[in-house]
Design a protein around this motif. Structure first.
Motif, PDB file in Angstrom:
ATOM      1  N   UNK A 138      21.376  12.559 -21.263  1.00  0.00           N
ATOM      2  CA  UNK A 138      21.966  13.634 -21.734  1.00  0.00           C
ATOM      3  C   UNK A 138      21.449  14.021 -23.273  1.00  0.00           C
ATOM      4  N   UNK A 139      20.437  13.158 -23.878  1.00  0.00           N
ATOM      5  CA  UNK A 139      19.973  13.265 -25.146  1.00  0.00           C
ATOM      6  C   UNK A 139      18.514  12.916 -24.878  1.00  0.00           C
ATOM      7  N   UNK A 140      17.876  13.051 -23.890  1.00  0.00           N
ATOM      8  CA  UNK A 140      16.497  12.447 -23.464  1.00  0.00           C
ATOM      9  C   UNK A 140      15.301  13.441 -23.841  1.00  0.00           C
ATOM     10  N   UNK A 141      14.159  12.771 -24.310  1.00  0.00           N
ATOM     11  CA  UNK A 141      13.183  13.325 -25.074  1.00  0.00           C
ATOM     12  C   UNK A 141      12.525  14.404 -23.733  1.00  0.00           C
ATOM     13  N   UNK A 142      12.849  14.225 -22.562  1.00  0.00           N
ATOM     14  CA  UNK A 142      12.108  15.203 -21.701  1.00  0.00           C
ATOM     15  C   UNK A 142      13.119  16.462 -21.621  1.00  0.00           C
ATOM     16  N   UNK A 143      14.579  16.158 -21.904  1.00  0.00           N
ATOM     17  CA  UNK A 143      15.412  17.289 -21.655  1.00  0.00           C
ATOM     18  C   UNK A 143      15.759  17.984 -22.955  1.00  0.00           C
ATOM     19  N   UNK A 144      15.977  17.267 -24.057  1.00  0.00           N
ATOM     20  CA  UNK A 144      16.326  17.737 -25.172  1.00  0.00           C
ATOM     21  C   UNK A 144      14.868  17.940 -26.374  1.00  0.00           C
ATOM     22  N   UNK A 145      13.832  17.465 -25.713  1.00  0.00           N
ATOM     23  CA  UNK A 145      12.504  17.516 -26.663  1.00  0.00           C
ATOM     24  C   UNK A 145      12.831  17.304 -27.960  1.00  0.00           C
ATOM     25  N   UNK A 146      12.269  18.111 -29.051  1.00  0.00           N
ATOM     26  CA  UNK A 146      12.447  17.310 -30.631  1.00  0.00           C
ATOM     27  C   UNK A 146      13.816  17.575 -30.947  1.00  0.00           C
ATOM     28  N   UNK A 158      18.435  22.149 -20.248  1.00  0.00           N
ATOM     29  CA  UNK A 158      17.405  21.523 -21.022  1.00  0.00           C
ATOM     30  C   UNK A 158      16.444  22.356 -21.720  1.00  0.00           C
ATOM     31  N   UNK A 159      15.648  21.694 -22.421  1.00  0.00           N
ATOM     32  CA  UNK A 159      14.641  22.511 -23.307  1.00  0.00           C
ATOM     33  C   UNK A 159      13.733  23.751 -22.577  1.00  0.00           C
ATOM     34  N   UNK A 160      13.272  23.139 -21.564  1.00  0.00           N
ATOM     35  CA  UNK A 160      12.298  24.046 -21.018  1.00  0.00           C
ATOM     36  C   UNK A 160      13.187  25.420 -20.304  1.00  0.00           C
ATOM     37  N   UNK A 161      14.408  25.010 -19.908  1.00  0.00           N
ATOM     38  CA  UNK A 161      14.927  26.399 -19.528  1.00  0.00           C
ATOM     39  C   UNK A 161      15.115  27.163 -20.659  1.00  0.00           C
TER      40      UNK A 161
END
Length: 855
Positions: free
Chosen positions: A520-528, A378-381
Motif C-alpha cells: 500500500x506504500x510500496x516504491x513501485x506503487x507510490x514512487x517518490x 498507483x503512481x503510474x496510473x
C-alpha cells in the motif's frame, strides 16, 4: 559421532614405538641436543611442562621467533584442538568457545594476562618483544583460575623488569608497506625496586585485499601504538609487589571477510528492510563508484567492490594490573587484580556493492492498486491519467554497518596456597569480576534522504534502519580450591571444587524502520511519495519472559523501544584426577572435570525470548607425557565431553523482521585425540609436530529454523513437524557437528642450527600446517563450511656471538594459499531459494626482515 580414527590411534602407537627404539639406539650418544625444558605456571606453581597433569602447549620467545608466530591465529596452527577466527574474534578449544559477540555472552575460553583475567584476546597477539611465554590449557580450568573457563584458558606471561640494566630495540620492514619499531629499557632503580619501560609502533599501509571500486585496500592495514610501564618491588621481607600499566591506540582497515557468491539482484532480497543494492545494476542510468557490475569475489576472493571503506578505531585502551605476594613460612598469600577500559568503533560497507543510486521502476498502471499516498491508484496510473503529480523514487541504497563497544572491567583474585615441600599441596581462592559494557549496532542507510525523517515518527538523524543498543552490567563471584596429595612417590591424587555465582542486568534498546516494504506504500506503487515507516512497535516483543525485568517503553523523542533485563545463575563445578609418574621421564594422568559458563542475553533485539541458560560440560581425559632420553618428547591425550546447554545464536523471523535469538542446544558430545612430539636427532636438528582429531555430535536439539534454508530443502536438512506461521520449516539438529570443530589438524616444524664460528649462528626453519574442512554453524551445510587448506612458512634467524644482534627473516604462506577461518550463508531470491556465502579469510603471502639489538 564417529569413533576416533584408526589412523590417529595407529600413529600414536607407531610414534611411541619409534621413540623407544630411537632412545635405545642413542643412549650412549653425546652429540645429541638436549630437549628444551619449558617451565610453566599453568597449575598455579612453577613446574616442568612435562610434569603437569593437564594438556598444555607452551610457546617461548625463542619458539615464537623460529616459527614466526605473531598472532593467536598462528598459535592455533600449532596447538592441538585450538581454533581462532580473526574475522569475529572468537576462540575455540576442542569445539568449546563463544558462538556470538553479542553483549551478554561470555567467552568459552578465558584469556589471562599474567594470571589476571582479560575479557579480550588482544594480549595473546602481543609481540614476543613484550611476552616471555604463552600457555594454552585445554579443558575446564575452574578450580585454579579465578574466572570460570569451560573450554580452556590462555595465559600470557609478560617479560618482567630485570635485575641489571638492559636495553633492547627492534626494527622491521615487510611487504604491504609495513614497518615497525619496538624498544624497551629495564633495570634496577634501587636495590628493592626494578622498572621497565617499553613501547612499539607499527604501520601497515596496504591491505591484503583490493577494492576494485577504487577505494583503499583493506585487511591487515593498521597503525598501532603501544606502551607499557612496570614496577617490580620488594618493599618488605617476604613481600613482593608487581605493577603494570599499558596503553594501546589503533586505527584499522580490518576487513577479514568477503562475499564469495554472485550478487542477489532481487529488488528486496530476503530479510531486507530497504531496497536492494545489486538490483540497481539492472536499471539504466544507475551510478556507481567504480565500473564492476558483478561480484569480483566470485573469481578472486581477495577482491571486493564497495563504495564505503572499512574504518575501525581503538581509543582509550588503558590497562592496569597488580600482583601482590606475601610469602610466609608455609604459605603464599597472593592478590591478582586488573582493570581495563577501551572504546572500539567501526564502520564498514554492508551490501558488498558500489552502487550509489538508481531509479526504482514504477509498477504498471493500476487504478485499483490500493496505494495509500496516491489515493488508491498507483503512481503510474496517475502519471498517465492525471499528470506529473508523482514520479519514480531515486534510491540511494548504500547500506553500512556501524559498531560501537565501550567496555570497562575489573578482575580481583585472592589466593592462599601452600609452599612447603610435603606430600600435600593445596590452594584456596576467592574471586570477583565486574564489567560495565555498552554496545551499539547500527545498520544504516543514511544516504537515503527519507530515512532521516520517518513518516509520523521521531526523527532518525543516524539514518539507521535498525538500531540496537544494550547496556549490561556483570557481577561474578566464586570460591574455589584444589589439593594435590602424593599417595606414594609415584602416584598423586587431585581434587578440587568451585562454586560460581553470576548476575547480569541492564537494558536494551531497538528501533526498526522500513522503506518500500509495506503493501500500500510500496516504491513501485507510490514512487517518490513512499515514506519510511517506523516498524518498531510492531517488531518488539511485549511478552513477559524469563530475564525480562520491565515492560517495553518507546521514547517519543528518539523512537527507541527500551526494556530492562536481569537474571542470575550459579553452579558447582570441580575436578578429580590421578597422576602416575613411574620414573622421571614418564607422566600418565586421568582426570574428570566439570565446567560451567553462565547464561546470558541476546541483548539489543527486544525479542520474545532474550535469555539463554547456562552451559555445563563434563570432561573426561586420559593422557601421557613421555621423554625418551634427551632426544624425543611425546605427549598424547584422549578426551570425551558431555556438553549440555550449548548457547547457539540462531536467526529467527519475529513479526516479519529477521532477528538473532539465543538457544540452548540440549545435549551434545565431543571426543578427540591430541598428539605432540619434539625430536632432536642431532645437535643441530629439531623436529616439532602436533596433530589433533576432533569429532562432535549434537545428540538432542529440536526444532529450529535455518533462515538460509527456511523450507528445509538443502542436502542434509532434517525437516520435522509442520511449517510454522511464518512459512518456515523447523528442522532437527540431531547428528550435526558442533561449530568450529576442526576434524583433523596438523602442524609441523623442522629447524636446523648452522654454527658460523666467530660469525655467530644461523637457524633455518620451515613450517607446514594443514587443517580439515570445517563447519562454522550448527546447520552443517555447504554455506557454513570452509574447505581444507594448508600453509608453508620459511624462517631464518641469524644470531651474533653473545646474542647482541639478531636478524630474523621470514616468508609466511610461501605458496600464497588462501585459507579460511569462518563461513556464513544468506538466503537469496535470485536465484530463488539459493544461498550466498561469505568467507572469513586468512592473510596471503607475507615476508619481511627484522633487526634486533640488545645493549
Amino acid at each position: 559421532m564417529k569413533r576416533p580414527s584408526l589412523w590417529a590411534a595407529a600413529s600414536a602407537l607407531a610414534i611411541v614405538a619409534a621413540g623407544q627404539a630411537i632412545a635405545q639406539e642413542d643412549t650412549e650418544s653425546t652429540e645429541v641436543k638436549r630437549l628444551e625444558q619449558v617451565t610453566v605456571t599453568a597449575v598455579k606453581r612453577e613446574q616442568s611442562l612435562n610434569d603437569v597433569p593437564v594438556s598444555v602447549t607452551a610457546f617461548t620467545e625463542e619458539t615464537r621467533q623460529e616459527l614466526a608466530l605473531d598472532s593467536l591465529a598462528d598459535f592455533a596452527r600449532f596447538t592441538p584442538s585450538l581454533a581462532f577466527s580473526s574475522g569475529d574474534d572468537r576462540v575455540f578449544i576442542r569445539g568449546v568457545g563463544r558462538q556470538t559477540n553479542t553483549n551478554g555472552s561470555d567467552p568459552g575460553v578465558a584469556t589471562y594476562a599474567d594470571g589476571i583475567y582479560d575479557s579480550s584476546t588482544g594480549a595473546v597477539g602481543k609481540s614476543d618483544f613484550f611476552v616471555e611465554r604463552v600457555e594454552v590449557l585445554r579443558g575446564p580450568q575452574g578450580t585454579l583460575y579465578g574466572r570460570n573457563s569451560i573450554g580452556g584458558a590462555i595465559n600470557v606471561i609478560s617479560k618482567r623488569p630485570t635485575d641489571t640494566f638492559t636495553a633492547e630495540a627492534r626494527a622491521g620492514i615487510a611487504n604491504y608497506q609495513t614497518y615497525e619499531v619496538e624498544a624497551a629499557v629495564s633495570g634496577p632503580i634501587t636495590d628493592k625496586v626494578r622498572a621497565k619501560l617499553g613501547g612499539s609502533f607499527r604501520n601497515q599501509e596496504d591491505g591484503y585485499f583490493k577494492n576494485v571500486a577504487g577505494g583503499p585496500s583493506e585487511g591487515g592495514a593498521n597503525e598501532t601504538t603501544y606502551a607499557e610501564f612496570q614496577l617490580d618491588m620488594d618493599p618488605a621481607e617476604g613481600f613482593n609487589l608487581w605493577l603494570k600499566a599499558d596503553y594501546l591506540d589503533a586505527s584499522l582497515r580490518n576487513r577479514s571477510t568477503n562475499l564469495a557468491s554472485p550478487y542477489d539482484t532481487f529488488p528486496f532480497p530476503p530479510g531486507y528492510l530497504t531496497p536492494g543494492n545489486a538490483f540497481g545494476y539492472l536499471i539504466p542510468g544507475f551510478t556507481q563508484a567504480g565500473s564492476a557490475t558483478t561480484n569480483p569475489g566470485v573469481d578472486d576472493i581477495r577482491k571486493f567492490n564497495v563504495n564505503t571503506p572499512t574504518q575501525s578505531n581503538i581509543d582509550g585502551n588503558y590497562g592496569f594490573a597488580a600482583i601482590a605476594t606475601w610469602s610466609l613460612p608455609t604459605v603464599d598469600i597472593k592478590y591478582l587484580g586488573g582493570y581495563r577500559t577501551f572504546d572500539y568503533n567501526s564502520n564498514r560497507d554492508d551490501d558488498s556493492t558500489d552502487v550509489i543510486s538508481y531509479t526504482y521502476p514504477l509498477d504498471p498502471a493500476n487504478i485499483a492498486a490500493g496505494e495509500l499516498f496516491t489515493g488508491g491508484p498507483n503512481c503510474a496510473w496517475l502519471l498517465e491519467n492525471v499528470g506529473p503529480v508523482c514520479g519514480p523514487a531515486t534510491i540511494f541504497p548504500s547500506r553500512t554497518f556501524g559498531y560501537v563497544e565501550d567496555r570497562a572491567y575489573s578482575s580481583h583474585e585472592l589466593t592462599v596456597q601452600s609452599t612447603t615441600d610435603s606430600d600435600l599441596w593445596w590452594i584456596l581462592g576467592a574471586y570477583a569480576y565486574y564489567e560495565d559494557a555498552h554496545q551499539e549496532s547500527h545498520f544504516g542507510n543514511a544516504a537515503q534522504p527519507q530515512m532521516l525523517a520517518p513518516f509520523g515518527a521521531a526523527p532518525n538523524p543516524s539514518g539507521d534502519f535498525v538500531t540496537a543498543i544494550s547496556d549490561l552490567n556483570t557481577k561474578s563471584y566464586a570460591v574455589f580450591g584444589q589439593a594435590d596429595y602424593a599417595v606414594t612417590d609415584t602416584i598423586t591424587l587431585t581434587g578440587g571444587l568451585r562454586y560460581s555465582q553470576d548476575e547480569k542486568y541492564g537494558s536494551e534498546q531497538l528501533r526498526v524502520l522500513g522503506y518500500g516494504i509495506i503493501p500500500g506504500i510500496s516504491l513501485g506503487g507510490s514512487g517518490a511519495l513512499a515514506p519510511v515507516i517506523d516498524l518498531t512497535a510492531a517488531t518488539v516483543s511485549y511478552t513477559d519472559a524469563p530475564g525480562v525485568a520491565s515492560t517495553v517503553e518507546i521514547d517519543p523523542d528518539t523512537g527507541l523501544a527500551r526494556r530492562r533485563l536481569a537474571a542470575d545463575w550459579s553452579a558447582l563445578s570441580g575436578v578429580a584426577g590421578i597422576q602416575w609418574q613411574p620414573d622421571a621421564s614418564t607422566n600418565y594422568y586421568a582426570r574428570y572435570s566439570r565446567g560451567y559458563k553462565s547464561g546470558g542475553f541476546n541483548a539489543g533485539g527486544i525479542s520474545q525470548f532474550p535469555l539463554t541458560d547456562k552451559e555445563t560440560l563434563d570432561a573426561y581425559e586420559v593422557g601421557m607425557k613421555k621423554a625418551f632420553g634427551d632426544q624425543l618428547q611425546l605427549n598424547a591425550s584422549y578426551f570425551y565431553y558431555a556438553y549440555d546447554g550449548l548457547q547457539a545464536p540462531l536467526d529467527v523471523v519475529e513479526n516479519g523482521v529477521r532477528l538473532t535469538r539465543f538457544f540452548n542446544i540440549e545435549d551434545s558430545r565431543a571426543q578427540g585425540v591430541e598428539l605432540e612430539a619434539m625430536w632432536t636427532p642431532t645437535e643441530q636438528l629439531r623436529i616439532m609436530a602436533s596433530y589433533a582429531y576432533n569429532d562432535s555430535e549434537i545428540r538432542s536439539a529440536c526444532c529450529f529454523i535455518d533462515v538460509v534454508d527456511p523450507l528445509g530443502l538443502q542436502p542434509g536438512a532434517q525437516p520435522v513437524g509442520t511449517i510454522d506461521a511464518n512459512g518456515n520449516q523447523p528442522q532437527d539438529l540431531k547428528g550435526q557437528m558442533l561449530p568450529r570443530t576442526i576434524p583433523n589438524k596438523l602442524g609441523l616444524n623442522v629447524s636446523y642450527d648452522i654454527p658460523l664460528g666467530a660469525s655467530g649462528d644461523l637457524t633455518v626453519s620451515g613450517n607446514y600446517s594443514w587443517q580439515d574442512a570445517t563447519y562454522h554453524g550448527v546447520f552443517n551445510r555447504p554455506y557454513s563450511e570452509t574447505e581444507a587448506f594448508d600453509q608453508v612458512d620459511f624462517v631464518g634467524v641469524w644470531t651474533s656471538p653473545e646474542d647482541r644482534y639478531r636478524v630474523v627473516g621470514y616468508v609466511k604462506n610461501v605458496f600464497d594459499e588462501q585459507g579460511y577461518d569462518g563461513a556464513t550463508g544468506t538466503l537469496t531470491a535470485v536465484p530463488p531459494g539459493g544461498y550466498a556465502t561469505t568467507l572469513y579469510l586468512t592473510p596471503p603471502r607475507t615476508y619481511g626482515v627484522q633487526l634486533q639489538v640488545r645493549f
